[in-house]
Design a protein around this motif. Sequence first.
Motif, PDB file in Angstrom:
ATOM      1  N   GLN A 243       0.455  -1.377  -0.271  1.00 59.99           N
ATOM      2  CA  GLN A 243       0.028  -0.293  -0.303  1.00 59.99           C
ATOM      3  C   GLN A 243       0.902   1.010   0.385  1.00 59.99           C
ATOM      4  N   ARG A 244       1.665   1.051   0.315  1.00 64.95           N
ATOM      5  CA  ARG A 244       2.584   2.569   0.205  1.00 64.95           C
ATOM      6  C   ARG A 244       3.766   2.348  -0.628  1.00 64.95           C
ATOM      7  N   LEU A 245       3.487   2.148  -1.694  1.00 71.62           N
ATOM      8  CA  LEU A 245       4.444   1.747  -2.952  1.00 71.62           C
ATOM      9  C   LEU A 245       3.423   1.782  -3.791  1.00 71.62           C
ATOM     10  N   GLN A 246       2.157   2.304  -3.606  1.00 75.23           N
ATOM     11  CA  GLN A 246       1.116   2.289  -4.113  1.00 75.23           C
ATOM     12  C   GLN A 246       1.537   3.954  -5.427  1.00 75.23           C
ATOM     13  N   PRO A 247       1.438   4.115  -6.597  1.00 73.77           N
ATOM     14  CA  PRO A 247       1.213   5.356  -6.919  1.00 73.77           C
ATOM     15  C   PRO A 247      -0.073   6.539  -6.412  1.00 73.77           C
ATOM     16  N   VAL A 248       0.982   8.016  -6.051  1.00 69.98           N
ATOM     17  CA  VAL A 248      -0.626   8.528  -5.483  1.00 69.98           C
ATOM     18  C   VAL A 248      -0.842   9.233  -6.257  1.00 69.98           C
ATOM     19  N   PRO A 249      -2.173   9.608  -6.345  1.00 72.05           N
ATOM     20  CA  PRO A 249      -2.922  10.485  -8.016  1.00 72.05           C
ATOM     21  C   PRO A 249      -1.903  11.619  -7.229  1.00 72.05           C
TER      22      PRO A 249
ATOM     23  N   VAL B  63       5.858  12.529 -12.550  1.00 75.79           N
ATOM     24  CA  VAL B  63       5.981  11.408 -11.615  1.00 75.79           C
ATOM     25  C   VAL B  63       4.469  10.927 -11.281  1.00 75.79           C
ATOM     26  N   TYR B  64       3.704  10.713 -11.744  1.00 75.74           N
ATOM     27  CA  TYR B  64       2.397   9.930 -11.487  1.00 75.74           C
ATOM     28  C   TYR B  64       2.622   8.747 -12.483  1.00 75.74           C
ATOM     29  N   ARG B  65       2.749   9.302 -13.737  1.00 70.93           N
ATOM     30  CA  ARG B  65       3.232   8.107 -14.629  1.00 70.93           C
ATOM     31  C   ARG B  65       4.201   7.542 -15.239  1.00 70.93           C
ATOM     32  N   GLU B  66       5.192   7.995 -14.487  1.00 72.07           N
ATOM     33  CA  GLU B  66       6.428   7.259 -14.295  1.00 72.07           C
ATOM     34  C   GLU B  66       6.402   6.076 -13.200  1.00 72.07           C
ATOM     35  N   HIS B  67       5.968   6.763 -11.877  1.00 71.72           N
ATOM     36  CA  HIS B  67       5.275   5.422 -11.118  1.00 71.72           C
ATOM     37  C   HIS B  67       4.758   4.219 -11.607  1.00 71.72           C
ATOM     38  N   CYS B  68       4.050   4.586 -12.342  1.00 75.80           N
ATOM     39  CA  CYS B  68       2.472   4.127 -13.109  1.00 75.80           C
ATOM     40  C   CYS B  68       3.653   3.012 -14.153  1.00 75.80           C
ATOM     41  N   ARG B  69       4.288   3.359 -14.519  1.00 80.40           N
ATOM     42  CA  ARG B  69       4.959   2.674 -15.600  1.00 80.40           C
ATOM     43  C   ARG B  69       5.567   1.998 -15.099  1.00 80.40           C
ATOM     44  N   MET B  70       6.177   2.561 -13.769  1.00 77.34           N
ATOM     45  CA  MET B  70       7.217   1.748 -12.231  1.00 77.34           C
ATOM     46  C   MET B  70       6.959   0.187 -12.004  1.00 77.34           C
ATOM     47  N   ALA B  71       5.561   0.581 -11.414  1.00 76.10           N
ATOM     48  CA  ALA B  71       4.688   0.030 -10.907  1.00 76.10           C
ATOM     49  C   ALA B  71       4.246  -1.375 -11.940  1.00 76.10           C
ATOM     50  N   LEU B  72       4.207  -1.041 -13.035  1.00 74.27           N
ATOM     51  CA  LEU B  72       3.649  -1.734 -14.432  1.00 74.27           C
ATOM     52  C   LEU B  72       4.474  -2.992 -14.639  1.00 74.27           C
ATOM     53  N   GLU B  73       5.939  -2.189 -14.949  1.00 74.71           N
ATOM     54  CA  GLU B  73       7.521  -2.826 -14.723  1.00 74.71           C
ATOM     55  C   GLU B  73       7.657  -3.909 -14.446  1.00 74.71           C
ATOM     56  N   PHE B  74       7.455  -3.246 -13.115  1.00 76.63           N
ATOM     57  CA  PHE B  74       6.985  -4.432 -11.790  1.00 76.63           C
ATOM     58  C   PHE B  74       6.014  -5.756 -11.350  1.00 76.63           C
ATOM     59  N   HIS B  75       5.330  -5.804 -12.345  1.00 75.71           N
ATOM     60  CA  HIS B  75       4.339  -6.487 -12.330  1.00 75.71           C
ATOM     61  C   HIS B  75       4.719  -7.696 -13.370  1.00 75.71           C
ATOM     62  N   GLN B  76       5.827  -7.235 -14.697  1.00 74.00           N
ATOM     63  CA  GLN B  76       6.228  -7.848 -15.556  1.00 74.00           C
ATOM     64  C   GLN B  76       6.643  -8.370 -15.086  1.00 74.00           C
ATOM     65  N   VAL B  77       7.650  -7.732 -14.395  1.00 72.41           N
ATOM     66  CA  VAL B  77       8.568  -8.409 -14.279  1.00 72.41           C
ATOM     67  C   VAL B  77       8.694  -9.883 -13.068  1.00 72.41           C
ATOM     68  N   LYS B  78       8.001  -8.911 -12.161  1.00 82.02           N
ATOM     69  CA  LYS B  78       7.486 -10.542 -11.335  1.00 82.02           C
ATOM     70  C   LYS B  78       6.827 -11.498 -11.837  1.00 82.02           C
ATOM     71  N   HIS B  79       5.834 -11.177 -12.492  1.00 87.39           N
ATOM     72  CA  HIS B  79       5.437 -12.461 -13.433  1.00 87.39           C
ATOM     73  C   HIS B  79       5.916 -13.427 -14.078  1.00 87.39           C
ATOM     74  N   GLU B  80       7.169 -12.655 -15.036  1.00 88.86           N
ATOM     75  CA  GLU B  80       8.052 -13.411 -15.587  1.00 88.86           C
ATOM     76  C   GLU B  80       8.888 -14.165 -14.805  1.00 88.86           C
ATOM     77  N   ILE B  81       9.712 -13.599 -13.104  1.00 90.05           N
ATOM     78  CA  ILE B  81      10.328 -14.203 -12.602  1.00 90.05           C
ATOM     79  C   ILE B  81       8.914 -15.495 -11.850  1.00 90.05           C
ATOM     80  N   SER B  82       8.372 -15.561 -12.112  1.00 90.92           N
ATOM     81  CA  SER B  82       7.040 -16.827 -11.564  1.00 90.92           C
ATOM     82  C   SER B  82       6.765 -16.761 -12.767  1.00 90.92           C
TER      83      SER B  82
END
Length: 141
Positions: A40-46, A57-76
């Motif tokens: 929760q503390r790492l969620q992008p703030v509107p 900053v919000y766009r970049e944070h969302c992009r990084m969160a999406l990239e994090f999700h993709q990397v986490k999926h790839e690791i899985s």
Amino acid sequence: MITSARRVSPDKSEVRIAFSLQDPSEDAEDSPRSFPDLEQRLQPVPPCGSLRESVQVYREHCRMALEFHQVKHEISLLEDRKRELLAELVEDERVAVEIARLEEEFHVLSEENRTLLTVHTERAQQLETLSLTNQSSQDSS
């Protein structure tokens, strides 16, 4: 989408500025605002809509969160593949042990077969010799 309008001077036409939080190629549904993979503390703030840097900053944070999700999926996926390969390795090792056991058994049985063939040949020769001896003794009688 946020739109702002302003007249620079009375004789000039109105200037409109518009920007969106999504890339033009994305629909609103394609850009999630909540990322369940993130704490929760790492969620992008509107962003504060009136500040361009906040939106960036919000766009970049969302992009990084999406990239994090993709990397986490790839690791899985890679961890799943690793488990499959380890299971195959264990099975291959089990098969290798079984093959080694069967090869050893084959060598033992092959040696026993050679020994039995040798004994059989010797006994056949002895039988032939005894038969010839017995036949010659009957002929002489």
